[in-house]
Design an enzyme around this catalytic site. Sequence first.
Site, PDB file in Angstrom:
ATOM      1  N   LYS A  10       2.798   0.856   9.808  1.00 31.78           N
ATOM      2  CA  LYS A  10       4.026   1.415   9.475  1.00 31.78           C
ATOM      3  C   LYS A  10       2.928   2.568   8.716  1.00 31.78           C
ATOM      4  O   LYS A  10       2.619   2.390   8.122  1.00 31.78           O
ATOM      5  CB  LYS A  10       5.137   1.500   9.013  1.00 31.78           C
ATOM      6  N   TYR A  50      13.696   2.790  18.544  1.00 27.12           N
ATOM      7  CA  TYR A  50      14.356   2.087  17.754  1.00 27.12           C
ATOM      8  C   TYR A  50      16.129   1.606  18.228  1.00 27.12           C
ATOM      9  O   TYR A  50      17.051   2.221  17.228  1.00 27.12           O
ATOM     10  CB  TYR A  50      14.899   2.659  15.788  1.00 27.12           C
ATOM     11  N   ARG A  86       5.787 -12.403  14.217  1.00 24.74           N
ATOM     12  CA  ARG A  86       7.097 -12.374  12.939  1.00 24.74           C
ATOM     13  C   ARG A  86       7.042 -13.509  11.711  1.00 24.74           C
ATOM     14  O   ARG A  86       7.746 -12.542  10.810  1.00 24.74           O
ATOM     15  CB  ARG A  86       8.123 -12.615  13.797  1.00 24.74           C
ATOM     16  N   THR A  92      12.600  -8.871   6.885  1.00 25.87           N
ATOM     17  CA  THR A  92      13.145  -7.937   7.298  1.00 25.87           C
ATOM     18  C   THR A  92      12.734  -7.146   5.434  1.00 25.87           C
ATOM     19  O   THR A  92      11.759  -5.986   4.790  1.00 25.87           O
ATOM     20  CB  THR A  92      14.024  -6.938   7.835  1.00 25.87           C
ATOM     21  N   ARG A 103       4.295  -8.749   4.147  1.00 22.43           N
ATOM     22  CA  ARG A 103       6.009  -7.922   3.890  1.00 22.43           C
ATOM     23  C   ARG A 103       6.063  -8.596   2.432  1.00 22.43           C
ATOM     24  O   ARG A 103       6.535  -7.976   0.714  1.00 22.43           O
ATOM     25  CB  ARG A 103       7.081  -7.978   4.380  1.00 22.43           C
ATOM     26  N   ASN A 113       8.313  -1.460   4.628  1.00 20.30           N
ATOM     27  CA  ASN A 113       8.221  -2.738   4.891  1.00 20.30           C
ATOM     28  C   ASN A 113       7.080  -3.564   5.985  1.00 20.30           C
ATOM     29  O   ASN A 113       6.739  -4.470   6.070  1.00 20.30           O
ATOM     30  CB  ASN A 113       8.932  -3.626   5.426  1.00 20.30           C
ATOM     31  N   HIS A 116       5.532  -3.635  11.725  1.00 21.39           N
ATOM     32  CA  HIS A 116       6.930  -3.660  13.245  1.00 21.39           C
ATOM     33  C   HIS A 116       6.589  -4.239  13.765  1.00 21.39           C
ATOM     34  O   HIS A 116       5.369  -4.368  14.009  1.00 21.39           O
ATOM     35  CB  HIS A 116       7.323  -2.560  13.431  1.00 21.39           C
ATOM     36  N   GLU A 127       8.278  -2.717  24.283  1.00 26.62           N
ATOM     37  CA  GLU A 127       8.348  -1.688  23.562  1.00 26.62           C
ATOM     38  C   GLU A 127       5.969  -1.430  23.924  1.00 26.62           C
ATOM     39  O   GLU A 127       5.538  -0.424  23.826  1.00 26.62           O
ATOM     40  CB  GLU A 127       7.535  -2.189  22.432  1.00 26.62           C
TER      41      GLU A 127
HETATM   42  O1  CDP Z   1      11.456  -5.076  10.747  1.00 27.95           O
HETATM   43  P1  CDP Z   1      12.630  -5.821  11.582  1.00 27.95           P
HETATM   44  O2  CDP Z   1      12.784  -6.137  13.180  1.00 27.95           O
HETATM   45  O3  CDP Z   1      12.553  -7.518   9.933  1.00 27.95           O
HETATM   46  O4  CDP Z   1      13.953  -5.242  11.006  1.00 27.95           O
HETATM   47  P2  CDP Z   1      14.999  -4.641  11.702  1.00 27.95           P
HETATM   48  O5  CDP Z   1      16.603  -5.169  11.249  1.00 27.95           O
HETATM   49  O6  CDP Z   1      15.091  -4.366  13.111  1.00 27.95           O
HETATM   50  O7  CDP Z   1      15.141  -3.606  11.349  1.00 27.95           O
HETATM   51  C1  CDP Z   1      14.026  -2.880  11.767  1.00 27.95           C
HETATM   52  C2  CDP Z   1      13.334  -1.669  10.730  1.00 27.95           C
HETATM   53  O8  CDP Z   1      14.396  -0.688   9.800  1.00 27.95           O
HETATM   54  C3  CDP Z   1      13.376  -2.815   9.272  1.00 27.95           C
HETATM   55  O9  CDP Z   1      11.947  -3.281   9.455  1.00 27.95           O
HETATM   56  C4  CDP Z   1      13.128  -1.460   7.982  1.00 27.95           C
HETATM   57  O10 CDP Z   1      12.154  -0.569   8.227  1.00 27.95           O
HETATM   58  C5  CDP Z   1      14.955  -0.769   8.754  1.00 27.95           C
HETATM   59  N1  CDP Z   1      15.247  -1.345   7.089  1.00 27.95           N
HETATM   60  C6  CDP Z   1      15.800   0.160   6.758  1.00 27.95           C
HETATM   61  O11 CDP Z   1      15.704   1.522   6.848  1.00 27.95           O
HETATM   62  N2  CDP Z   1      17.055  -0.123   5.964  1.00 27.95           N
HETATM   63  C7  CDP Z   1      17.922  -1.248   6.302  1.00 27.95           C
HETATM   64  N3  CDP Z   1      19.237  -1.672   5.804  1.00 27.95           N
HETATM   65  C8  CDP Z   1      17.664  -2.397   7.303  1.00 27.95           C
HETATM   66  C9  CDP Z   1      16.500  -1.768   7.453  1.00 27.95           C
HETATM   67 MG    MG Z   2      13.885  -5.752  14.449  1.00 31.31          MG
END
Ligand code: CDP
Ligand code: MG
Length: 137
Positions: A10, A50, A86, A92, A103, A113, A116, A127
């Site tokens: 990212k 997203y 993962r 996350t 992370r 973080n 992705h 994707e």
């Molecule tokens: O990336 P990951 O699959 O671990 O997390 P996700 O729950 O699918 O969320 C996607 C992305 O959204 C995260 O990696 C964060 O960059 C962002 N995010 C955020 O900005 N604020 C949150 N409260 C949760 C996620």
């Molecule tokens: Mg996700």
Amino acid sequence: MSERTLVLIKPDAVRRGLVGEIIGRLERKGLTIEAMTLRTMDVALADQHYAEHVERPYYPALRDFMTAGELVSLVVSGDEAIAVVRTLIGATDGRKAAPGSIRGDLSLSNRENLVHASDSPDSAKREIGLWFPELAL
Ligand code: CDP
Ligand code: MG
């Protein structure tokens, strides 16, 4: 069984000079880089990538963060690559992610973080089709 997964390094990681650190961890694990591009994500691609998050309250800030600078997109392959990557990236929220994960070691944020990675075979297929249509099956 060998799988392919979509990884994004990212904009926060590019800005912080952590691209080599992150790619090094993927390579040292034994994963293979199938494709890699430095590019920016426009709003249209962010909304597709997203899609399951666009209605969430945090999405405008996430979209602004992800479209604000260059990122590195990769297709990574290897045995059980989707789950393995993962695990390597960690939970996350960087504040809660386990030490030893990318992370957990390098992020202090729930948004910025660093990485992705696709979370399932269906996500990986979708994707990879968005980011590397020439590789889609
Ligand atoms: O990336 P990951 O699959 O671990 O997390 P996700 O729950 O699918 O969320 C996607 C992305 O959204 C995260 O990696 C964060 O960059 C962002 N995010 C955020 O900005 N604020 C949150 N409260 C949760 C996620
Ligand atoms: Mg996700």
